[in-house]
Design a protein around this motif. Structure first.
Motif, PDB file in Angstrom:
ATOM      1  N   ARG A  46      -5.098   7.651   0.293  1.00 43.30           N
ATOM      2  CA  ARG A  46      -3.933   8.193   1.007  1.00 43.30           C
ATOM      3  C   ARG A  46      -2.634   7.641   0.416  1.00 43.30           C
ATOM      4  O   ARG A  46      -1.659   8.380   0.249  1.00 43.30           O
ATOM      5  CB  ARG A  46      -4.047   7.828   2.503  1.00 43.30           C
ATOM      6  CG  ARG A  46      -2.960   8.382   3.353  1.00 43.30           C
ATOM      7  CD  ARG A  46      -3.083   9.867   3.513  1.00 43.30           C
ATOM      8  NE  ARG A  46      -2.055  10.322   4.442  1.00 43.30           N
ATOM      9  CZ  ARG A  46      -1.424  11.455   4.320  1.00 43.30           C
ATOM     10  NH1 ARG A  46      -1.743  12.288   3.381  1.00 43.30           N
ATOM     11  NH2 ARG A  46      -0.492  11.793   5.185  1.00 43.30           N
ATOM     12  N   VAL A  47      -2.628   6.342   0.101  1.00 46.41           N
ATOM     13  CA  VAL A  47      -1.443   5.729  -0.508  1.00 46.41           C
ATOM     14  C   VAL A  47      -1.165   6.367  -1.864  1.00 46.41           C
ATOM     15  O   VAL A  47      -0.009   6.662  -2.210  1.00 46.41           O
ATOM     16  CB  VAL A  47      -1.630   4.196  -0.642  1.00 46.41           C
ATOM     17  CG1 VAL A  47      -0.585   3.580  -1.549  1.00 46.41           C
ATOM     18  CG2 VAL A  47      -1.605   3.543   0.725  1.00 46.41           C
ATOM     19  N   ASP A  48      -2.213   6.613  -2.637  1.00 49.35           N
ATOM     20  CA  ASP A  48      -2.029   7.246  -3.943  1.00 49.35           C
ATOM     21  C   ASP A  48      -1.477   8.656  -3.796  1.00 49.35           C
ATOM     22  O   ASP A  48      -0.602   9.078  -4.574  1.00 49.35           O
ATOM     23  CB  ASP A  48      -3.355   7.275  -4.708  1.00 49.35           C
ATOM     24  CG  ASP A  48      -3.819   5.876  -5.111  1.00 49.35           C
ATOM     25  OD1 ASP A  48      -2.984   4.942  -5.117  1.00 49.35           O
ATOM     26  OD2 ASP A  48      -5.024   5.721  -5.412  1.00 49.35           O
ATOM     27  N   GLU A  49      -1.971   9.419  -2.791  1.00 50.12           N
ATOM     28  CA  GLU A  49      -1.453  10.767  -2.554  1.00 50.12           C
ATOM     29  C   GLU A  49       0.018  10.721  -2.180  1.00 50.12           C
ATOM     30  O   GLU A  49       0.820  11.522  -2.678  1.00 50.12           O
ATOM     31  CB  GLU A  49      -2.257  11.446  -1.435  1.00 50.12           C
ATOM     32  CG  GLU A  49      -3.678  11.803  -1.813  1.00 50.12           C
ATOM     33  CD  GLU A  49      -4.498  12.279  -0.623  1.00 50.12           C
ATOM     34  OE1 GLU A  49      -3.973  12.272   0.518  1.00 50.12           O
ATOM     35  OE2 GLU A  49      -5.658  12.656  -0.824  1.00 50.12           O
ATOM     36  N   GLN A  50       0.385   9.782  -1.293  1.00 51.90           N
ATOM     37  CA  GLN A  50       1.790   9.670  -0.887  1.00 51.90           C
ATOM     38  C   GLN A  50       2.673   9.256  -2.071  1.00 51.90           C
ATOM     39  O   GLN A  50       3.782   9.755  -2.221  1.00 51.90           O
ATOM     40  CB  GLN A  50       1.933   8.645   0.253  1.00 51.90           C
ATOM     41  CG  GLN A  50       1.318   9.095   1.561  1.00 51.90           C
ATOM     42  CD  GLN A  50       2.059  10.274   2.145  1.00 51.90           C
ATOM     43  OE1 GLN A  50       3.275  10.357   2.078  1.00 51.90           O
ATOM     44  NE2 GLN A  50       1.320  11.207   2.723  1.00 51.90           N
ATOM     45  N   SER A  51       2.174   8.362  -2.899  1.00 44.64           N
ATOM     46  CA  SER A  51       2.947   7.939  -4.075  1.00 44.64           C
ATOM     47  C   SER A  51       3.158   9.109  -5.024  1.00 44.64           C
ATOM     48  O   SER A  51       4.241   9.269  -5.594  1.00 44.64           O
ATOM     49  CB  SER A  51       2.222   6.800  -4.798  1.00 44.64           C
ATOM     50  OG  SER A  51       2.137   5.668  -3.975  1.00 44.64           O
ATOM     51  N   ALA A  52       2.127   9.942  -5.179  1.00 43.68           N
ATOM     52  CA  ALA A  52       2.263  11.117  -6.045  1.00 43.68           C
ATOM     53  C   ALA A  52       3.281  12.097  -5.462  1.00 43.68           C
ATOM     54  O   ALA A  52       4.092  12.670  -6.199  1.00 43.68           O
ATOM     55  CB  ALA A  52       0.911  11.797  -6.219  1.00 43.68           C
ATOM     56  N   GLN A  53       3.268  12.285  -4.135  1.00 48.68           N
ATOM     57  CA  GLN A  53       4.244  13.171  -3.505  1.00 48.68           C
ATOM     58  C   GLN A  53       5.663  12.636  -3.675  1.00 48.68           C
ATOM     59  O   GLN A  53       6.593  13.399  -3.948  1.00 48.68           O
ATOM     60  CB  GLN A  53       3.927  13.350  -2.021  1.00 48.68           C
ATOM     61  CG  GLN A  53       2.722  14.212  -1.747  1.00 48.68           C
ATOM     62  CD  GLN A  53       2.432  14.335  -0.257  1.00 48.68           C
ATOM     63  OE1 GLN A  53       3.046  13.662   0.564  1.00 48.68           O
ATOM     64  NE2 GLN A  53       1.486  15.187   0.085  1.00 48.68           N
ATOM     65  N   ILE A  54       5.830  11.341  -3.515  1.00 49.72           N
ATOM     66  CA  ILE A  54       7.154  10.733  -3.683  1.00 49.72           C
ATOM     67  C   ILE A  54       7.633  10.905  -5.122  1.00 49.72           C
ATOM     68  O   ILE A  54       8.796  11.243  -5.370  1.00 49.72           O
ATOM     69  CB  ILE A  54       7.124   9.244  -3.271  1.00 49.72           C
ATOM     70  CG1 ILE A  54       6.951   9.137  -1.758  1.00 49.72           C
ATOM     71  CG2 ILE A  54       8.370   8.516  -3.731  1.00 49.72           C
ATOM     72  CD1 ILE A  54       6.670   7.729  -1.264  1.00 49.72           C
ATOM     73  N   ALA A  55       6.734  10.701  -6.072  1.00 43.24           N
ATOM     74  CA  ALA A  55       7.110  10.883  -7.479  1.00 43.24           C
ATOM     75  C   ALA A  55       7.502  12.332  -7.752  1.00 43.24           C
ATOM     76  O   ALA A  55       8.481  12.594  -8.458  1.00 43.24           O
ATOM     77  CB  ALA A  55       5.948  10.467  -8.378  1.00 43.24           C
ATOM     78  N   ASP A  56       6.755  13.289  -7.172  1.00 43.31           N
ATOM     79  CA  ASP A  56       7.100  14.702  -7.343  1.00 43.31           C
ATOM     80  C   ASP A  56       8.470  15.017  -6.747  1.00 43.31           C
ATOM     81  O   ASP A  56       9.263  15.765  -7.331  1.00 43.31           O
ATOM     82  CB  ASP A  56       6.032  15.593  -6.697  1.00 43.31           C
ATOM     83  CG  ASP A  56       4.699  15.547  -7.439  1.00 43.31           C
ATOM     84  OD1 ASP A  56       4.689  15.110  -8.612  1.00 43.31           O
ATOM     85  OD2 ASP A  56       3.675  15.939  -6.837  1.00 43.31           O
ATOM     86  N   LEU A  57       8.761  14.453  -5.576  1.00 43.10           N
ATOM     87  CA  LEU A  57      10.079  14.670  -4.952  1.00 43.10           C
ATOM     88  C   LEU A  57      11.194  14.088  -5.806  1.00 43.10           C
ATOM     89  O   LEU A  57      12.261  14.688  -5.944  1.00 43.10           O
ATOM     90  CB  LEU A  57      10.106  14.059  -3.549  1.00 43.10           C
ATOM     91  CG  LEU A  57       9.299  14.798  -2.482  1.00 43.10           C
ATOM     92  CD1 LEU A  57       9.264  13.985  -1.196  1.00 43.10           C
ATOM     93  CD2 LEU A  57       9.893  16.163  -2.231  1.00 43.10           C
ATOM     94  N   ARG A  58      10.959  12.921  -6.359  1.00 51.18           N
ATOM     95  CA  ARG A  58      11.986  12.314  -7.217  1.00 51.18           C
ATOM     96  C   ARG A  58      12.244  13.164  -8.445  1.00 51.18           C
ATOM     97  O   ARG A  58      13.396  13.359  -8.857  1.00 51.18           O
ATOM     98  CB  ARG A  58      11.571  10.897  -7.614  1.00 51.18           C
ATOM     99  CG  ARG A  58      11.682   9.916  -6.487  1.00 51.18           C
ATOM    100  CD  ARG A  58      11.335   8.516  -6.916  1.00 51.18           C
ATOM    101  NE  ARG A  58      11.522   7.607  -5.791  1.00 51.18           N
ATOM    102  CZ  ARG A  58      10.998   6.408  -5.726  1.00 51.18           C
ATOM    103  NH1 ARG A  58      10.249   5.955  -6.711  1.00 51.18           N
ATOM    104  NH2 ARG A  58      11.205   5.627  -4.684  1.00 51.18           N
TER     105      ARG A  58
END
Length: 141
Positions: A46-58
């Protein structure tokens, strides 16, 4: 009665129970740690998924900034000739006789206001208490 045999059998039974108890505890701890590892794995996923989403938003935000900057530069480049032409037109007009005429002095403006009041076009201007004439090249106070 053979007490040695009874005590020996009880000892073996006690040893078997102790071993079963230790084996059960070991299995419980192994299951607990395996469950903890599985739970930790789920959370890490879940943390990895959230980190990927944050990176995509950035990345998306950086693209928006780049697009906005590009649009700003393009708009500025389109407006620059208009600004230059406007400045040149003002300079050209200032070089003509009509453009070289200076603005009216304040006493002439008051005269226009007085004429308009005499014709009934506007109310009479209020009287001022001093010299209201401004020189064209006067420095501001």
């Amino acid at each position: 009665m053979n007490w040695g045999r009874i005590l020996g059998g009880a000892g073996v039974l006690a040893l078997a129970l102790a071993l079963a108890w230790l084996y059960g505890n070991a299995r419980y701890d192994a299951g607990k740690s395996a469950g903890t590892l599985a739970e930790a794995g789920k959370w890490q996923k879940r943390v990895d998924e959230q980190s990927a989403q944050i990176a995509d938003l950035r990345v998306a935000n950086e693209r928006k900034v780049a697009q906005a900057t590009t649009r700003y530069v393009e708009t500025r480049e389109q407006l620059q000739p208009i600004i230059v032409q406007s400045k040149e037109r003002v300079r050209e007009y200032a070089a003509t006789p009509s453009g070289a005429v200076q603005c009216l002095a304040s006493d002439r403006v008051h005269g226009i206001d007085a004429n308009a009041a005499a014709l009934g076009l506007q109310p009479a201007p209020a009287a001022d208490g001093g010299d209201a004439t401004l020189h064209p090249d006067a420095d501001p106070p």
